[in-house]
Design an enzyme around this catalytic site. Structure first.
Site, PDB file in Angstrom:
ATOM      1  N   GLY A 198       0.788  -1.222   0.000  1.00  0.00           N
ATOM      2  CA  GLY A 198       0.000   0.000   0.000  1.00  0.00           C
ATOM      3  C   GLY A 198       0.820   1.273   0.000  1.00  0.00           C
ATOM      4  N   GLU A 199       1.858   1.331   0.821  1.00  0.00           N
ATOM      5  CA  GLU A 199       2.647   2.552   0.933  1.00  0.00           C
ATOM      6  C   GLU A 199       3.355   2.891  -0.373  1.00  0.00           C
ATOM      7  OE1 GLU A 199       5.304   1.988   4.165  1.00  0.00           O
ATOM      8  OE2 GLU A 199       3.726   1.734   5.660  1.00  0.00           O
ATOM      9  N   ASP A 200       3.653   1.885  -1.178  1.00  0.00           N
ATOM     10  CA  ASP A 200       4.386   2.105  -2.425  1.00  0.00           C
ATOM     11  C   ASP A 200       3.500   2.562  -3.572  1.00  0.00           C
ATOM     12  OD1 ASP A 200       6.566   1.268  -1.041  1.00  0.00           O
ATOM     13  OD2 ASP A 200       6.929  -0.558  -2.206  1.00  0.00           O
TER      14      ASP A 200
ATOM     15  N   ARG B 242      -0.393   2.357  -3.640  1.00  0.00           N
ATOM     16  CA  ARG B 242      -1.851   2.491  -3.494  1.00  0.00           C
ATOM     17  C   ARG B 242      -2.379   3.727  -4.211  1.00  0.00           C
ATOM     18  NH1 ARG B 242      -2.310   2.366   1.667  1.00  0.00           N
ATOM     19  NH2 ARG B 242      -3.284   0.327   1.956  1.00  0.00           N
TER      20      ARG B 242
ATOM     21  N   GLY C 284       1.237  -7.331  13.351  1.00  0.00           N
ATOM     22  CA  GLY C 284       1.055  -8.619  14.008  1.00  0.00           C
ATOM     23  C   GLY C 284      -0.267  -9.295  13.723  1.00  0.00           C
TER      24      GLY C 284
ATOM     25  N   GLU D 188       0.288 -13.001   2.098  1.00  0.00           N
ATOM     26  CA  GLU D 188      -0.700 -12.963   1.020  1.00  0.00           C
ATOM     27  C   GLU D 188      -0.164 -13.683  -0.215  1.00  0.00           C
ATOM     28  OE1 GLU D 188      -3.274  -9.271   0.463  1.00  0.00           O
ATOM     29  OE2 GLU D 188      -1.924  -9.134  -1.250  1.00  0.00           O
TER      30      GLU D 188
END
Length: 723
Positions: free
Chosen positions: A28-30, A32, A60, A94
């Site tokens: 996501g940080e890269d 999204r 976690g 995932e």
């Protein structure tokens, strides 16, 4: 037709059900808000049902079960491998899950190397080595399976984003790749497209897309209401659109024709296919001319849905020579004669049949049980009985099944008892029993939509229903989930059978006595009302249904007797007689060109939220003070005879007062200065206005005060000439 034998559970256990066509895996940080976000929108525009998880996973936390199901139930997983992908243990988990299903029949994994070297991914070098060094410090036991998953996915053929080509071009290539991989697979745009695979294949054969001929083909989809004509057309459209240079789906043409008109359809078609600005198409002749010239060199796919007159086809998709070689025009209609009139030959028409016994059962089970089979023997018997009444019509099965979702056997039995009272009823009777399962307030919303708001903007309908105290946020959602309405591009739509059912409910068993109906929506019915109007609770007439020049005036006395009215929406109409009274139950009153000089003196609508009397004949809204605690909006635009605003002391919650164009207005009552919630006061072009209360300039709530065009007031206040 028999439903006595049901397929065994083992026969359906091997059947693969795809819920999504694409699952997006990404860090996501890269990506999204850039690459993945743009890719997701591009897939959606192509009609590809895509799962994109936007939720942040707390440190976690394990992958959620619904995410695991989404991976397993997707046909293609697109994995965007970015520099920081391996930093996330969640992303790696995932990926492991994706690799567990990679070898299952029909499943595809498509990697996208986003500014990373595939060899670095495969062998954990560079950024990926740094990430695994950190994981090693945390003594993660999952490192071997993470590495194995990266090695497996990085070894697949994929797409590369490395600066050599624009990202938009690469996104287009990925979308094309995905559509090619999906083109022979069944679309999972919804969970209940039962039996659609064979129908799609049969119709695609008629399209003859692989033909070397460059002929232009007009094809028809024919069938009774609710049988699935539009659904078939949409699925085919999404499956084959990548073959064409330009595409457009014109939804429910007959409805749009009666409302906004053919010009709006020309605007949509020309904009979506060749990008012509809608402002260039201002009348039918212009639209038809542009249609006949601008698409001649363009291979085009057009769906013209729900056509009910030959004139619509002639003006929208008139002749084959309007379109470029290889174009396909798909027409859905209930009327075979329309297709024949337009030259669509019998061998180019696909007639949608009712569901087979097995398909009808599967559709009912998916709607009622969210599975392909009944949960036990008792429900098997109940579903058999229920299907006898549905007559294999998809619409009826969807609605009836949805109404019984999560219901106990006793509720099913009660439903069957209702049906057994009228064993020979047609589909309308089946649908009516499902409405009986709604909460009373949701029934009111259903009937209001059927009578007034089908084809209207969702937000507009929600606002009025909310004013009526019906809580549409929940109610519209419930109706949508139960397949009683659909929302397309922000517009409420309802199947014709359901709309007729709602209007039947409004008539309440008195089809020839409009005075006893709960709702009135046609001018002729309102005109027939004379006495006995105690049941009427809402009247909404539309501009296109009223021809003032050809119709006799309405009786104001009849309207005065309707004491239960909560809603009035009138276009400009002629009235005879005197309006002695209006219902105090009104919550929304909109009356264009209100013909009387003032509201009835006895009118005390304590629950009224909006009062809209545009271009009215009002001289003074009311005498003295009225307690209207719920009133938030007063709109008297263009009321040229208005001399003075009324005493607003009792309208403490007023938020907006629109007096634009009230050219006869001389004075604004001093009470307006004491309104603590007034945010908008529009006095634009009140050119005879002499004064306004000084307290307005001290108001802490007023956000907008429009005074342009108030020439006399500007001079008295020494503002100079306003713009």
């Amino acid at each position: 037709m028999s439903y006595l034998s049901l397929p065994s559970s083992s026969s359906s256990s091997s059947r693969r059900t795809w819920r999504y066509e694409v699952f997006l895996s990404f860090r996501g940080e890269d990506t999204r808000n850039n690459f993945t976000g743009h890719l997701h929108k591009a897939l959606q525009r192509k009609g590809i049902h895509t799962f994109k998880d936007d939720k942040n996973l707390p440190r976690g936390e394990q992958i959620r079960p619904e995410l695991l199901r989404a991976i397993e139930q997707s046909q293609i997983s697109v994995v965007v491998l970015s520099k920081n992908y391996a930093n996330s243990s969640w992303c790696l988990d995932e990926l492991v899950e994706i690799c567990t299903v990679i070898n299952k029949p029909g499943y595809t994994v498509l990697p996208v190397f986003y500014h990373v070297d595939p060899s670095h991914v495969r062998n954990q070098r560079g950024h990926f080595k740094e990430a695994f060094d950190k994981h090693q410090q945390n003594s993660s036991r999952k490192i071997p399976e993470w590495k194995s998953a990266l090695e497996k996915v990085a070894g697949l053929a994929g797409h590369h984003v490395n600066g050599n080509k624009s990202e938009s071009d690469i996104i287009e290539e990925i979308v094309m790749d995905v559509t090619h991989r999906l083109k022979h697979k069944f679309s999972s745009l919804a969970d209940d497209l039962v039996g659609m695979q064979s129908r799609v294949e049969a119709f695609v054969k008629l399209l003859n897309l692989d033909s070397s001929d460059d002929d232009v083909r007009f094809l028809g989809i024919l069938g009774m209401p609710g049988v699935g004509k539009t659904t078939l057309a949409v699925v085919v459209y999404n499956r084959i659109s990548y073959h064409f240079e330009a595409c457009c789906l014109l939804h429910d043409v007959s409805k749009v024709h009666k409302g906004p008109g053919l010009v709006s359809l020309h605007q949509q078609l020309l904009f979506e296919t060749v990008g012509i600005d809608p402002k260039e198409v201002w009348e039918e002749h212009k639209g038809k001319k542009l249609m006949s010239t601008r698409l001649r060199n363009c291979k085009t796919l057009i769906v013209v849905d729900n056509v009910d007159s030959a004139d619509q086809l002639e003006k929208l998709v008139g002749k084959p020579e309007w379109f470029g070689p290889g174009s396909r025009i798909i027409i859905t209609t209930r009327d075979k004669q329309i297709l024949e009139h337009h030259g669509v030959h019998k061998d180019k028409v696909y007639e949608v049949e009712l569901l087979t016994d097995v398909e009808a059962l599967e559709l009912l089970c998916r709607r009622a049980f969210k599975s392909d089979d009944p949960p036990d023997k008792e429900f098997e018997k109940l579903t058999c009985k229920l299907l006898q009444y549905a007559k294999s019509l998809p619409l009826a099965i969807r609605v009836l099944g949805s109404s019984l979702f999560n219901c106990e056997q006793s509720e099913w039995e009660a439903q069957l008892e209702r049906l057994e009272e009228n064993p020979n009823e047609e589909v309308m009777g089946v649908l009516e029993t499902s409405i009986g399962l709604l909460q009373p307030m949701d029934q009111d919303i259903f009937v209001d939509v059927a009578c007034f708001f089908e084809g209207e903007e969702e937000n507009y309908a929600r606002k009025i229903l909310c004013h009526c105290g019906f809580y549409p946020e929940r109610g519209i959602g419930d109706l949508r989930r139960k397949s009683l309405i659909v929302i397309v591009n922000g517009t409420l739509w309802m199947h014709d059978l359901l709309k007729e059912l709602g209007r039947k409910i409004a008539r309440g068993g008195f089809p020839q006595e409009p005075a006893k109906w709960s709702r009135l929506w046609l001018y002729k019915d309102l005109q027939a009302v004379k006495t006995g109007t105690e049941k009427v609770e809402a009247i909404v007439l539309k501009e296109e249904d009223v021809n003032v020049d050809e119709m006799l005036p309405l009786r104001a006395e009849a309207l005065s007797q309707m004491t239960r009215l909560r809603l009035i929406i009138f276009p400009s109409m002629k009235f005879a007689g005197k309006l002695n009274n209006l219902s105090d139950s009104l919550r929304f009153l909109s009356w264009k060109k209100f013909p009387f000089s003032c509201l009835p003196s006895s009118f005390e609508p304590t629950k009224l939220v909006e009062l809209i009397l545009i271009d009215s004949n009002i001289r003074l809204l009311w005498e003295g003070e009225k307690a209207l605690p719920e009133l938030k909006i007063i709109d008297l635009r263009g009321s040229k005879n208005l001399i003075k605003t009324p005493n607003l002391k009792g309208v403490k919650n007023l938020e907006e007062l629109n007096l634009e164009g009230c050219s006869g207005l001389l004075e604004v009552d001093a009470s307006i200065g004491n309104l603590r919630k007034l945010t908008i006061l529009n006095l634009r072009h009140c050119d005879r206005l002499i004064s306004i209360p000084n307290t307005l300039f001290l108001s802490t709530s007023l956000e907008t005060l429009n005074l342009p065009g108030c020439l006399i007031l500007a001079q008295r206040l020494n503002f100079g000439s306003p713009p």
